[in-house]
Scaffold this motif. Structure first.
Motif, mmCIF file in Angstrom:
data_model
loop_
_atom_site.group_PDB
_atom_site.id
_atom_site.type_symbol
_atom_site.label_atom_id
_atom_site.label_comp_id
_atom_site.label_asym_id
_atom_site.label_seq_id
_atom_site.Cartn_x
_atom_site.Cartn_y
_atom_site.Cartn_z
ATOM 1 N N ALA A 76 0.813 -1.211 0.000
ATOM 2 C CA ALA A 76 0.000 0.000 0.000
ATOM 3 C C ALA A 76 0.849 1.265 0.000
ATOM 4 C CB ALA A 76 -0.925 -0.003 1.220
ATOM 5 N N ARG A 77 2.057 1.167 0.525
ATOM 6 C CA ARG A 77 2.923 2.349 0.601
ATOM 7 C C ARG A 77 3.553 2.692 -0.743
ATOM 8 N NH1 ARG A 77 8.305 2.534 1.442
ATOM 9 N NH2 ARG A 77 8.327 0.314 1.992
ATOM 10 N N VAL A 78 3.906 1.690 -1.550
ATOM 11 C CA VAL A 78 4.716 1.969 -2.747
ATOM 12 C C VAL A 78 3.948 1.833 -4.059
ATOM 13 C CG1 VAL A 78 6.803 1.253 -1.553
ATOM 14 C CG2 VAL A 78 5.566 -0.420 -2.945
ATOM 15 N N VAL A 79 2.855 1.066 -4.098
ATOM 16 C CA VAL A 79 2.119 0.886 -5.350
ATOM 17 C C VAL A 79 1.191 2.065 -5.559
ATOM 18 C CG1 VAL A 79 0.416 -0.517 -6.571
ATOM 19 C CG2 VAL A 79 2.250 -1.621 -5.284
ATOM 20 N N ARG A 80 1.246 2.652 -6.758
ATOM 21 C CA ARG A 80 0.415 3.794 -7.101
ATOM 22 C C ARG A 80 -0.484 3.434 -8.277
ATOM 23 N NH1 ARG A 80 2.758 8.606 -5.104
ATOM 24 N NH2 ARG A 80 1.672 9.826 -6.707
ATOM 25 N N SER A 81 -1.701 3.941 -8.248
ATOM 26 C CA SER A 81 -2.627 3.665 -9.340
ATOM 27 C C SER A 81 -3.705 4.742 -9.395
ATOM 28 C CB SER A 81 -3.287 2.290 -9.160
ATOM 29 O OG SER A 81 -4.188 2.018 -10.210
ATOM 30 N N GLY A 82 -4.281 4.898 -10.568
ATOM 31 C CA GLY A 82 -5.404 5.801 -10.746
ATOM 32 C C GLY A 82 -6.731 5.087 -10.846
ATOM 33 N N ALA A 83 -6.711 3.754 -10.685
ATOM 34 C CA ALA A 83 -7.943 2.963 -10.739
ATOM 35 C C ALA A 83 -7.760 1.756 -9.830
ATOM 36 C CB ALA A 83 -8.259 2.521 -12.165
ATOM 37 N N VAL A 84 -8.630 1.624 -8.822
ATOM 38 C CA VAL A 84 -8.480 0.607 -7.781
ATOM 39 C C VAL A 84 -9.851 0.040 -7.431
ATOM 40 C CG1 VAL A 84 -7.712 0.173 -5.410
ATOM 41 C CG2 VAL A 84 -6.489 1.849 -6.813
ATOM 42 N N LEU A 85 -9.894 -1.264 -7.146
ATOM 43 C CA LEU A 85 -11.067 -1.879 -6.536
ATOM 44 C C LEU A 85 -10.578 -2.788 -5.417
ATOM 45 C CD1 LEU A 85 -14.218 -3.286 -8.291
ATOM 46 C CD2 LEU A 85 -13.282 -4.403 -6.285
ATOM 47 N N ALA A 86 -11.142 -2.629 -4.230
ATOM 48 C CA ALA A 86 -10.698 -3.398 -3.072
ATOM 49 C C ALA A 86 -11.896 -3.814 -2.224
ATOM 50 C CB ALA A 86 -9.716 -2.586 -2.229
ATOM 51 N N ALA A 87 -11.701 -4.886 -1.441
ATOM 52 C CA ALA A 87 -12.792 -5.398 -0.605
ATOM 53 C C ALA A 87 -12.228 -6.093 0.614
ATOM 54 C CB ALA A 87 -13.663 -6.371 -1.401
ATOM 55 N N VAL A 88 -12.970 -6.028 1.710
ATOM 56 C CA VAL A 88 -12.712 -6.836 2.895
ATOM 57 C C VAL A 88 -13.943 -7.707 3.105
ATOM 58 C CG1 VAL A 88 -11.061 -5.286 3.981
ATOM 59 C CG2 VAL A 88 -13.506 -4.941 4.401
ATOM 60 N N ARG A 89 -13.748 -8.974 3.535
ATOM 61 C CA ARG A 89 -14.800 -9.988 3.435
ATOM 62 C C ARG A 89 -15.261 -10.503 4.799
ATOM 63 N NH1 ARG A 89 -14.362 -16.085 2.037
ATOM 64 N NH2 ARG A 89 -16.436 -16.568 1.242
ATOM 65 N N ASP A 90 -16.570 -10.609 4.937
ATOM 66 C CA ASP A 90 -17.216 -11.358 6.018
ATOM 67 C C ASP A 90 -17.958 -12.492 5.335
ATOM 68 O OD1 ASP A 90 -18.520 -12.332 8.221
ATOM 69 O OD2 ASP A 90 -19.826 -10.591 8.495
ATOM 70 N N ALA A 91 -17.434 -13.706 5.398
ATOM 71 C CA ALA A 91 -17.918 -14.813 4.577
ATOM 72 C C ALA A 91 -19.331 -15.228 4.945
ATOM 73 C CB ALA A 91 -16.983 -16.012 4.708
ATOM 74 N N THR A 92 -20.129 -15.541 3.919
ATOM 75 C CA THR A 92 -21.447 -16.123 4.147
ATOM 76 C C THR A 92 -21.309 -17.468 4.847
ATOM 77 O OG1 THR A 92 -22.262 -15.035 2.151
ATOM 78 C CG2 THR A 92 -23.581 -16.847 3.025
ATOM 79 N N GLU A 93 -20.332 -18.280 4.384
ATOM 80 C CA GLU A 93 -20.002 -19.543 5.018
ATOM 81 C C GLU A 93 -18.532 -19.493 5.419
ATOM 82 O OE1 GLU A 93 -20.967 -22.845 2.569
ATOM 83 O OE2 GLU A 93 -22.988 -22.122 2.122
ATOM 84 N N ALA A 94 -18.258 -19.501 6.691
ATOM 85 C CA ALA A 94 -16.896 -19.328 7.183
ATOM 86 C C ALA A 94 -15.959 -20.374 6.587
ATOM 87 C CB ALA A 94 -16.868 -19.417 8.706
ATOM 88 N N GLY A 95 -14.818 -19.901 6.111
ATOM 89 C CA GLY A 95 -13.776 -20.789 5.615
ATOM 90 C C GLY A 95 -13.948 -21.257 4.196
ATOM 91 N N ALA A 96 -15.033 -20.846 3.528
ATOM 92 C CA ALA A 96 -15.310 -21.350 2.184
ATOM 93 C C ALA A 96 -14.266 -20.883 1.183
ATOM 94 C CB ALA A 96 -16.707 -20.910 1.739
ATOM 95 N N ASP A 97 -13.459 -21.819 0.679
ATOM 96 C CA ASP A 97 -12.556 -21.613 -0.446
ATOM 97 C C ASP A 97 -11.415 -20.632 -0.218
ATOM 98 O OD1 ASP A 97 -13.683 -23.463 -2.359
ATOM 99 O OD2 ASP A 97 -15.402 -22.124 -2.411
ATOM 100 N N GLY A 98 -11.249 -20.118 0.971
ATOM 101 C CA GLY A 98 -10.072 -19.329 1.301
ATOM 102 C C GLY A 98 -9.832 -18.156 0.372
ATOM 103 N N GLU A 99 -8.579 -18.012 -0.059
ATOM 104 C CA GLU A 99 -8.171 -16.863 -0.862
ATOM 105 C C GLU A 99 -8.955 -16.767 -2.163
ATOM 106 O OE1 GLU A 99 -4.118 -15.867 -3.207
ATOM 107 O OE2 GLU A 99 -3.889 -16.092 -1.031
ATOM 108 N N ALA A 100 -9.310 -17.899 -2.756
ATOM 109 C CA ALA A 100 -10.028 -17.877 -4.027
ATOM 110 C C ALA A 100 -11.388 -17.205 -3.917
ATOM 111 C CB ALA A 100 -10.199 -19.300 -4.551
ATOM 112 N N ALA A 101 -11.933 -17.140 -2.708
ATOM 113 C CA ALA A 101 -13.247 -16.528 -2.508
ATOM 114 C C ALA A 101 -13.160 -15.037 -2.217
ATOM 115 C CB ALA A 101 -13.971 -17.230 -1.364
ATOM 116 N N ALA A 102 -11.955 -14.508 -2.069
ATOM 117 C CA ALA A 102 -11.791 -13.095 -1.733
ATOM 118 C C ALA A 102 -11.889 -12.237 -2.986
ATOM 119 C CB ALA A 102 -10.448 -12.871 -1.046
ATOM 120 N N ALA A 103 -12.704 -11.208 -2.929
ATOM 121 C CA ALA A 103 -12.771 -10.241 -4.017
ATOM 122 C C ALA A 103 -11.531 -9.338 -3.974
ATOM 123 C CB ALA A 103 -14.037 -9.411 -3.884
#
Length: 265
Positions: A76-103
Motif C-alpha cells: 500500500a505504501r509503494v504501489v500507485r494507481s489511478g484505478a483501484v477496486l478493493a474489498a474486505v470480506r465477512d464470509a457467508t459460510e466461514a472458511g469457504a474456499d479461502g483466498e479464491a473466494a476473496a474479491a
C-alpha cells in the motif's frame, strides 16, 4: 457481509485510498460504521489495481484479515494507481474456499466485488446454472454465491453487454430466483465504475478536479459524500455520476428525472 470500494482519479499510493482515511476500508475490516449485516470483515481481503499502459489489472488477495498481513503495508505504501477496486470480506459460510473466494474477482480488464448474500444459496441458483455454458461453471474460482454472481455478470460482458446493463440483468435474475438476496455489486474496467445498491449501503464521492470514489460507506466525514438509494444502478466515469432506478426487470431506460450529476464540470 463485506465492505468494498472503487476509486478512479489521479494516481495515488494504495495506502492513501485504502488505509490513510480515518474510516478507511482498512479500518472497516474491524470497525465498520454502517454495516447492516455482520460486524467484522476478517475472512479475507483483496485489492486490484491498474498500471499505466496495461489494461489488465494486478491483484493481491489473502484469506485472512487485512490487519494481520504485514506485506500489505509495504504494498500500500509503494504501489500507485489511478484505478483501484478493493474489498474486505465477512464470509457467508466461514472458511469457504479461502483466498479464491476473496474479491476482487477478475477476468481480462474487469475487476468485480459483491457485498451481500444470495438467499437460499446454493439451491436457489440451480435454475440459473442453465444460463451459463458448462465450461463457465467449471471455471468458477470459488464455490460461493459471489463467484456465481460474477459468472453471470461475466457471461453477459463477454457477450458484449455494457457494464451497467450486465449488472442490472444479473441482479434481476438473481433477485427473481432468490427473493431477499442482497446484491450490491461493484465492477470496474479501469476507466469506469458500475455498481448496484440492492439491500445494503452504497455511497459515492465525486470531488471537483479530484477522484470519484464508490464505497459501501464513506471513508471520512466529508459532507460531499452522497448515499445511493436502494435499488439503484450507479454508473461513473472520472467526470460524471449517473444514478438510475432499478425495477428488478434488468432494463436500463432511465425515467424522466433520473439523477444525473456532473461534479467535475
Amino acid at each position: 457481509m463485506c465492505r468494498h470500494l472503487a476509486y478512479l482519479g489521479p494516481r495515488a499510493p494504495l495506502g492513501r485510498v485504502l488505509v490513510d482515511p480515518p474510516h478507511s476500508l482498512f479500518r472497516q475490516s474491524w470497525e465498520p460504521r454502517r454495516q447492516r449485516y455482520g460486524t467484522v470483515n476478517a475472512d479475507g481481503f483483496g485489492v486490484g489495481w491498474y498500471a499505466p499502459g496495461d489494461p489488465v489489472p494486478a491483484r493481491y488477495r489473502r484469506s485472512g484479515p487485512v490487519w494481520a498481513d504485514p506485506s500489505f503495508a509495504d504494498l500500500a505504501r509503494v504501489v500507485r494507481s489511478g484505478a483501484v477496486l478493493a474489498a474486505v470480506r465477512d464470509a457467508t459460510e466461514a472458511g469457504a474456499d479461502g483466498e479464491a473466494a476473496a474479491a476482487p474477482f477478475a477476468a481480462g480488464r474487469w475487476l468485480f466485488s459483491h457485498n451481500g448474500a444470495v438467499s437460499g444459496w446454493p439451491g436457489s441458483m440451480a435454475a440459473l446454472t442453465a444460463r451459463l455454458p458448462p465450461a463457465r461453471l467449471l471455471e468458477l474460482e470459488a464455490r460461493t454465491d459471489s463467484a456465481f454472481v460474477w459468472a453471470l455478470v461475466l457471461h453477459r460482458l463477454r457477450a458484449g453487454e455494457e457494464a451497467g446493463r450486465a449488472l442490472a440483468a444479473a441482479v434481476a435474475d438473481v433477485a427473481a430466483a432468490a427473493p431477499g438476496s442482497r446484491l450490491n455489486l461493484l465492477l470496474t474496467g479501469g476507466d469506469t465504475i458500475a455498481a448496484t445498491a440492492w439491500g445494503d449501503t452504497l455511497w459515492y464521492l465525486a470531488e471537483p478536479g479530484g477522484p470519484t470514489v464508490v464505497a459501501s460507506e464513506p471513508y471520512d466525514d466529508d459532507p460531499r459524500w452522497r448515499e445511493v438509494p436502494d435499488r439503484t444502478l450507479l454508473a461513473a466515469t472520472r467526470t460524471d455520476v449517473l444514478l438510475t432506478p432499478l425495477d428488478g426487470s434488468g432494463g436500463l431506460r432511465p425515467p424522466a428525472g433520473a439523477d444525473v450529476r456532473s461534479p467535475h464540470r
